[in-house]
Write an enzyme that holds these catalytic residues in place. Structure first.
Site, short mmCIF file in Angstrom:
data_model
loop_
_atom_site.label_atom_id
_atom_site.label_comp_id
_atom_site.label_asym_id
_atom_site.label_seq_id
_atom_site.Cartn_x
_atom_site.Cartn_y
_atom_site.Cartn_z
N SER A 310 0.84 -1.19 0.00
CA SER A 310 0.00 0.00 0.00
C SER A 310 0.88 1.24 0.00
O SER A 310 1.77 1.38 0.84
CB SER A 310 -0.90 0.01 1.24
OG SER A 310 -1.54 1.27 1.37
N PRO A 311 0.62 2.19 -0.90
CA PRO A 311 1.44 3.41 -0.93
C PRO A 311 1.02 4.42 0.13
O PRO A 311 1.66 5.47 0.26
CB PRO A 311 1.20 3.95 -2.33
CG PRO A 311 -0.20 3.53 -2.64
CD PRO A 311 -0.37 2.17 -1.99
N GLY A 411 -6.36 2.86 -12.45
CA GLY A 411 -7.14 3.15 -13.63
C GLY A 411 -6.59 2.41 -14.83
O GLY A 411 -5.61 1.66 -14.74
#
Length: 506
Positions: A310-311, A411
Site C-alpha cells: 500500500s502506498p 485506472g
C-alpha cells in the site's frame, strides 16, 4: 221488585252507560277505511320508487363488475411490472447498472468515499431480502472459463480486488455477481481510522481514481467475528446446527464447499496488513501484526493475502526488500499452517507496480521461494501519475488539480505495465528457487521442490480482451476494482462474456 231484580237492573244500566256511543262505535270501521286508503296510497307511491330502485340496482351490478375487473387488471399489471422490474433490476446484464446507477450515484455523492459506503450499505441491505443484483442464467456452467487455482477448479478467472469490500460486509453479493474469487480487507490487528478525509478522488474522464485510505480497518477481531457468523449461518442453513461443532464441520469440508467462500467453484481471499503505528524498523513487531491477523481470520479464508504494497501506509513498501519480506512471509506461512482446519489457507503476497527494477523483482521472487509463499498478486495502486488517455487528451482543470492529490492511482493506464510485470514475474518464478539462504536468526525451511507459484494480475483491467492478455502473460486470475467502480455491478458479467468471445477467437 225484589232485591235480585234490582241488582240485575243496576248492572244492566251500568253496562249501558259503559257502551260507546254510535260516534265512537263507528271509529274502528272509519280507521280501517282510512288505513286502507293510506296503505293503498303508500303502495301506490312506493311502487315507482321500488321499480326505480330495482332499475338502479340492475345498473349498479355491471358497474361494480367493471370496477372489480379494473382493479384486477390494475393489480395484475402492477404485479407484472414489479416482477419484470425485479428481474431486470437484479440482473447484472441490465445496462441500467452501468449507464443509470453509476452516473446517478456519482451525482448524488460527489465524494467518492461516501458513494462507496452507500453502495456497500444498500447491497448489504438488499441481500438480506434477496433483492440484490446477481448473475442470472449461470453462464459459467459451460466450463469455458474454468480455471485451476491451488488445486481448486474455480468457475472463472475474474476476481474482485480488496478495497471494494473492506470489512467483509458483502462477500456473498460479490460472489453472486459472477466473481470466481473475492478478496476482502485489508484488515489490521487493531482498528484504525486511516488517513484524514477527503481521501478518495475520481478522475472521471480517465475512469480512474486516487485514494489515500491508509488501510482504514475495523480490526482483525471484527473481521473474524463477521466471517465466523457467516460460516455459522451457512452451517445452520445446511442442517448442521447452530453451534461450534457445526462450524468446525463446515470448515473441515463436510458441506463439500471451500471453507472460505462457502460456494462451489469459488474462493475467498482475506487481506492482512500491519497497523500504521507499528514501528517500521521493528521487524519482530511487524511480524506479530501479520501473525495476529492470520490467527484471527485464517480459519475463514481460502487464501491469505499479505499486503506490503500500500502506498498510503508510511514505510510499508520498504518491507518488500528481500530480507524483511522473507522474514514476514515465513512467519505468515508458519501461522497459516497451524490453522485449526483440515485444509490450510494458501498464502499470497501483494506487491507494488512501482518496485519494478530487476533487482527489486528478483528480491521479491527470492523471498517468495524462501518463505514458502504460494503466489504473488501483481500489483497495487501506483504513486506515478500516468499520461491521459487517449494520447494528447487534456484533462479538465478540476481533474488536473485532482492529479496533485497524494495517494495511489488506479485506472486503465496501469494495464500495460501490469501485463509486463506479470510476464517478468512469471519468467523469474518459473526458474525455481534460487540458492537457499537462511534468514538472519532463522533456518530456511524451503523444500527442494515446490508447486508452480500462482500469479494474480491487478491493474487497469476493464475488458475481456485485457483479461485474456494478462492470462496469456502468465497470470491465473485477472482482478478488478476501479473497473467495477466505473463500470457498475455488471462489470464482471460483461468482462466474462468478452473473455469467452476472446477465447473463441483464439
Amino acid at each position: 221488585m225484589t232485591s235480585a231484580s234490582a241488582s240485575m237492573a243496576w248492572r244492566a244500566g251500568l253496562r249501558a252507560r259503559s257502551l260507546p256511543t254510535s260516534r265512537w262505535s263507528q271509529r274502528p270501521a272509519t280507521l280501517l277505511k282510512r288505513e286502507g286508503v293510506i296503505g293503498a296510497r303508500y303502495a301506490s307511491d312506493s311502487a315507482p320508487a321500488a321499480a326505480e330502485a330495482v332499475k338502479e340496482a340492475s345498473k349498479e351490478v355491471p358497474k361494480r363488475a367493471a370496477r372489480g375487473s379494473r382493479k384486477t387488471l390494475y393489480g395484475t399489471s402492477l404485479a407484472v411490472v414489479l416482477l419484470v422490474g425485479y428481474i431486470y433490476g437484479t440482473d447484472t446484464r441490465a445496462s441500467f447498472h452501468r449507464y443509470g446507477v453509476v452516473p446517478i450515484v456519482r451525482n448524488i455523492y460527489p465524494d467518492a468515499e461516501d458513494a462507496h459506503h452507500e453502495g456497500v450499505y444498500w447491497l448489504k441491505l438488499l441481500h438480506q431480502f434477496g433483492l440484490h443484483p446477481r448473475e442470472r442464467g449461470d453462464p459459467d456452467r459451460d466450463g469455458a472459463l474454468a480455471t485451476e487455482v491451488f488445486g481448486h477448479t474455480i468457475s472463472n478467472p475474474i476476481a474482485i480486488s480488496a478495497g471494494l469490500d473492506k470489512h467483509a460486509d458483502i462477500p456473498d453479493v460479490l460472489f453472486d455477481i459472477g466473481s470466481g474469487i473475492v478478496e476482502v480487507g485489508g484488515t489490521t490487528p487493531l482498528p484504525q481510522e486511516g488517513n484524514p478525509k477527503p481521501r478518495v478522488f475520481r478522475i472521471v474522464s480517465q475512469r480512474a481514481m486516487i485514494n489515500r485510505y491508509g488501510l482504514n480497518s475495523k480490526g482483525a477481531d471484527h473481521m473474524a467475528d463477521v466471517l465466523q457468523q457467516r460460516v455459522r449461518d451457512f452451517a445452520y442453513a445446511a442442517g448442521f446446527g447452530d453451534h461450534e461443532d457445526a462450524e468446525q464441520l463446515v470448515l473441515d469440508g463436510a458441506a463439500n464447499v471451500p471453507p472460505g467462500s462457502l460456494v462451489p467453484g469459488k474462493l475467498l481471499a482475506v487481506q492482512v496488513a500491519k497497523n500504521k503505528l507499528t514501528p517500521d524498523g521493528d521487524i519482530d513487531a511487524i511480524k506479530q501484526d501479520y501473525v495476529y491477523c492470520v490467527d484471527r481470520v485464517a480459519r475463514y479464508a481460502d487464501i491469505l493475502v499479505v499486503n506490503v504494497s500500500s502506498p498510503n501506509t508510511p514505510g510499508l513498501r520498504d518491507l518488500q526488500a528481500a530480507a524483511p519480506l522473507t522474514a514476514i512471509l515465513t512467519a505468515v506461512v508458519g501461522a497459516a499452517k497451524n490453522v485449526d482446519r483440515k485444509t490450510k489457507p494458501y498464502v499470497m503476497v501483494k506487491v507494488s507496480p512501482d518496485e519494478d527494477s530487476d533487482e527489486q523483482i528478483s528480491g521479491i521472487a527470492e523471498a517468495v521461494w524462501n518463505s514458502g509463499v504460494d503466489g504473488v498478486i501483481v500489483g497495487n495502486t501506483t504513486n506515478c501519475r500516468p499520461d491521459a488517455l487517449p494520447r494528447g487528451f487534456e484533462l479538465p482543470e478540476k481533474e488536473q488539480k485532482v492529479l496533485k492529490e497524494t495517494g495511489g492511482y488506479s485506472g486503465p493506464q496501469l494495464f500495460d505495465n501490469c501485463v509486463s510485470l506479470v510476464a517478468r514475474y512469471r519468467a523469474l518464478l518459473d526458474k525455481g528457487p534460487p540458492s537457499q539462504t537462511a534468514v538472519e536468526g532463522e533456518e530456511a525451511s524451503v523444500p527442494s521442490e515446490q508447486p508452480r507459484k500462482v500469479i494474480f494480475a491487478s491493474g487497469g483491467i476493464t475488458t475481456g480482451e485485457q483479461a485474456r492478455k494478462v492470462l496469456d502473460a502468465g497470470a491465473s486470475v485477472a482482478m478488478m476494482y476501479t473497473g467495477v467502480v466505473f463500470g457498475g455491478i455488471g462489470t464482471v458479467t460483461r468482462v466474462k462474456q468478452e473473455l469467452r468471445e476472446e477465447l473463441q477467437k483464439k
